[in-house]
Every structure is written in C-alpha cells, then in structure tokens.
Design an enzyme around this catalytic site. Sequence first.
Site, PDB file in Angstrom:
ATOM      1  N   ASN A   7      26.485  -9.657  -4.670  1.00  0.00           N
ATOM      2  CA  ASN A   7      27.032 -10.662  -3.758  1.00  0.00           C
ATOM      3  C   ASN A   7      25.884 -11.209  -2.928  1.00  0.00           C
ATOM      4  O   ASN A   7      25.397 -10.544  -2.017  1.00  0.00           O
ATOM      5  CB  ASN A   7      28.094  -9.994  -2.863  1.00  0.00           C
ATOM      6  CG  ASN A   7      28.605 -10.929  -1.772  1.00  0.00           C
ATOM      7  OD1 ASN A   7      28.366 -12.133  -1.816  1.00  0.00           O
ATOM      8  ND2 ASN A   7      29.297 -10.368  -0.793  1.00  0.00           N
ATOM      9  N   LYS A   9      25.904 -13.627  -0.864  1.00  0.00           N
ATOM     10  CA  LYS A   9      26.331 -14.224   0.410  1.00  0.00           C
ATOM     11  C   LYS A   9      25.679 -15.602   0.552  1.00  0.00           C
ATOM     12  O   LYS A   9      25.426 -16.252  -0.445  1.00  0.00           O
ATOM     13  CB  LYS A   9      26.010 -13.278   1.571  1.00  0.00           C
ATOM     14  CG  LYS A   9      26.523 -11.866   1.266  1.00  0.00           C
ATOM     15  CD  LYS A   9      26.478 -10.931   2.413  1.00  0.00           C
ATOM     16  CE  LYS A   9      27.011  -9.570   1.967  1.00  0.00           C
ATOM     17  NZ  LYS A   9      27.105  -8.605   3.054  1.00  0.00           N
ATOM     18  N   HIS A  98      36.551 -10.722   1.207  1.00  0.00           N
ATOM     19  CA  HIS A  98      35.389 -10.009   1.747  1.00  0.00           C
ATOM     20  C   HIS A  98      35.532  -9.878   3.269  1.00  0.00           C
ATOM     21  O   HIS A  98      36.045 -10.792   3.928  1.00  0.00           O
ATOM     22  CB  HIS A  98      34.105 -10.758   1.390  1.00  0.00           C
ATOM     23  CG  HIS A  98      32.877  -9.949   1.670  1.00  0.00           C
ATOM     24  ND1 HIS A  98      32.348  -9.848   2.933  1.00  0.00           N
ATOM     25  CD2 HIS A  98      32.111  -9.170   0.869  1.00  0.00           C
ATOM     26  CE1 HIS A  98      31.292  -9.050   2.894  1.00  0.00           C
ATOM     27  NE2 HIS A  98      31.126  -8.628   1.659  1.00  0.00           N
ATOM     28  N   GLU A 100      33.536 -10.288   5.591  1.00  0.00           N
ATOM     29  CA  GLU A 100      32.937 -11.380   6.370  1.00  0.00           C
ATOM     30  C   GLU A 100      33.863 -12.599   6.412  1.00  0.00           C
ATOM     31  O   GLU A 100      33.898 -13.321   7.410  1.00  0.00           O
ATOM     32  CB  GLU A 100      31.554 -11.726   5.783  1.00  0.00           C
ATOM     33  CG  GLU A 100      30.548 -10.635   6.123  1.00  0.00           C
ATOM     34  CD  GLU A 100      29.409 -10.484   5.135  1.00  0.00           C
ATOM     35  OE1 GLU A 100      29.205 -11.357   4.288  1.00  0.00           O
ATOM     36  OE2 GLU A 100      28.711  -9.449   5.223  1.00  0.00           O
ATOM     37  N   GLU A 147      35.064  -1.486   0.622  1.00  0.00           N
ATOM     38  CA  GLU A 147      33.849  -1.740   1.388  1.00  0.00           C
ATOM     39  C   GLU A 147      34.083  -1.439   2.863  1.00  0.00           C
ATOM     40  O   GLU A 147      34.628  -2.277   3.586  1.00  0.00           O
ATOM     41  CB  GLU A 147      33.438  -3.208   1.265  1.00  0.00           C
ATOM     42  CG  GLU A 147      33.061  -3.644  -0.125  1.00  0.00           C
ATOM     43  CD  GLU A 147      32.099  -4.822  -0.084  1.00  0.00           C
ATOM     44  OE1 GLU A 147      30.995  -4.685  -0.601  1.00  0.00           O
ATOM     45  OE2 GLU A 147      32.439  -5.848   0.498  1.00  0.00           O
ATOM     46  N   GLY A 153      25.563  -4.071   5.001  1.00  0.00           N
ATOM     47  CA  GLY A 153      24.310  -4.610   5.542  1.00  0.00           C
ATOM     48  C   GLY A 153      23.651  -3.734   6.594  1.00  0.00           C
ATOM     49  O   GLY A 153      22.760  -4.189   7.314  1.00  0.00           O
ATOM     50  N   SER A 184      25.728  -1.233   1.406  1.00  0.00           N
ATOM     51  CA  SER A 184      24.363  -0.701   1.380  1.00  0.00           C
ATOM     52  C   SER A 184      24.016   0.067   0.102  1.00  0.00           C
ATOM     53  O   SER A 184      23.284   1.058   0.144  1.00  0.00           O
ATOM     54  CB  SER A 184      24.108   0.160   2.629  1.00  0.00           C
ATOM     55  OG  SER A 184      24.253  -0.627   3.804  1.00  0.00           O
TER      56      SER A 184
HETATM   57  P1  PGA Z   1      25.251  -4.859   1.443  1.00  0.00           P
HETATM   58  O1  PGA Z   1      26.515  -5.840   1.265  1.00  0.00           O
HETATM   59  O2  PGA Z   1      24.993  -4.234   0.090  1.00  0.00           O
HETATM   60  O3  PGA Z   1      24.140  -5.731   1.893  1.00  0.00           O
HETATM   61  O4  PGA Z   1      25.655  -3.814   2.427  1.00  0.00           O
HETATM   62  C1  PGA Z   1      27.625  -5.483   0.508  1.00  0.00           C
HETATM   63  C2  PGA Z   1      28.691  -6.517   0.593  1.00  0.00           C
HETATM   64  O5  PGA Z   1      28.920  -7.070   1.687  1.00  0.00           O
HETATM   65  O6  PGA Z   1      29.357  -6.838  -0.402  1.00  0.00           O
END
Ligand code: PGA
Length: 224
Positions: A7, A9, A98, A100, A147, A153, A184
Amino acid sequence: MKYVIGNWKSNKSGQETQEWFQAFQKLSVQGKIKSDKVEAVVCLPYVFLPQTRWFRDQNKLALKLGGQDVSAYPNGAYTGEVSAIQLVESAEYVIIGHSERRKYFNEDDKLLSQKVLRAKEANLKVIYCVPDENTVIPAGADIVAYEPVWAIGTGKTDTPENADRVAAAIRSKYKTNILIYGGSVTPENIKGFITTPHIDGVLPGGASLDPVKFWEMMVNAASI
Ligand code: PGA
C-alpha cells in the site's frame, strides 16, 4: 498461497513510480518466484495506475495492481470521485476501509459497505481493512486485513501470537478465506506473521515503497 499486498498510500511521483517498476522488473528477471506460491499486489495512487498497467502487461510482470479507495457511487455527477467501473480498467484489487480513510475522511461502516457493493459490481477484488475483531465486515470482502491502528507506520508491530488470535476471532465470526496482517511489516518480520495458522499474508505500507524490500517480502513469503 501467500499474499503480499503493498500500500503506497499518497507517495511517489510518476517518475519514481516508473523507477520502482523498472527495478522490480530487473529483480523478477534475475530471481523467479513461483506464481502459485505468492500473490503480489501493489496498491497505487489512481493517477499512476494506467501507465503502470501498461508497463506491467508489456513486461508480463507477475504482479497485480490495486486502488487504495473507490467511490461509493456509480459513474455520474460525483465530482472528484473515481468509480469502480473506471478503476477496474487498470486494477484487479481495491483497498476499502483503511484506517486512514476512516480517520481523515470520516468513512463509516455504512459508506464502506456501499463501496464494497460498487467494487463487487465491477468485479474488483476487495481488501477490507479492520482495526480489530469487533469491526463490521460487509459481505463481499475477498480479503480481510487486520491492521491495529497503533502499528501502522510506527515501526511497532503486533506480536504474531496476538495477530493470530485476532485473525482467528475474525474468522470465527466472518467466513473469509483470506486474512492478512498489516502494520509495520518488513522483510525481517514477515515470516513471523505468515507462519501462524490463521494469517495468509501481509499488507506492508512503508516497506512496499522500496522495490528491493517488496521483492524480499515476496521471496520470504514464497519460501514458506
Ligand atoms: P505500514 O502501513 O506498513 O507503513 O505500517 C501499513 C498500512 O497502513 O497498510
């Protein structure tokens, strides 16, 4: 089959996107991964999907493409939206729900279930993200991604044991064939998650921005 779903983003320029795929192509020519072992998907910003689809097809890369969101509406007078009918021209998958999107764009369960409906009508495969085992999962999700918000992140992952416990709890409530973990994930820690009984793959964000790391995660997933 193991799943490695990147992903990106809202990252990278058009030029950087091209460079990522050129690097990926070199890696995939040097070291073959059996396509029945890993399903690799990269979810890109909409604007990069058509050019990338063209490059992917020209070079026969064993890589699927996905969007990171989709409109809850069909084609029509919805300024700024990208419909599922449009998205499926250049992607096979779409991420819906997601954290976010839930946090910054106030997407709620009702809206998200509309998005899943539109995506399924257009034959997109849905990767549906949930932060825990208590969040509603609409019918039609092809892949459920667990998640935990605090792991996204931050460099702090859930433990494979707890992620597996949550995955089992989700499976007990919702009949999903494919369940993945995100938060992560790196080439170093991927194996801990995908060797658990209830987790089939991963959804890396940060680590998917580097083609070498993405490739290493595919290699590690294929070695299980
Ligand atoms: P990250 O993001 O691996 O940077 O923690 C995962 C995600 O938001 O799908």
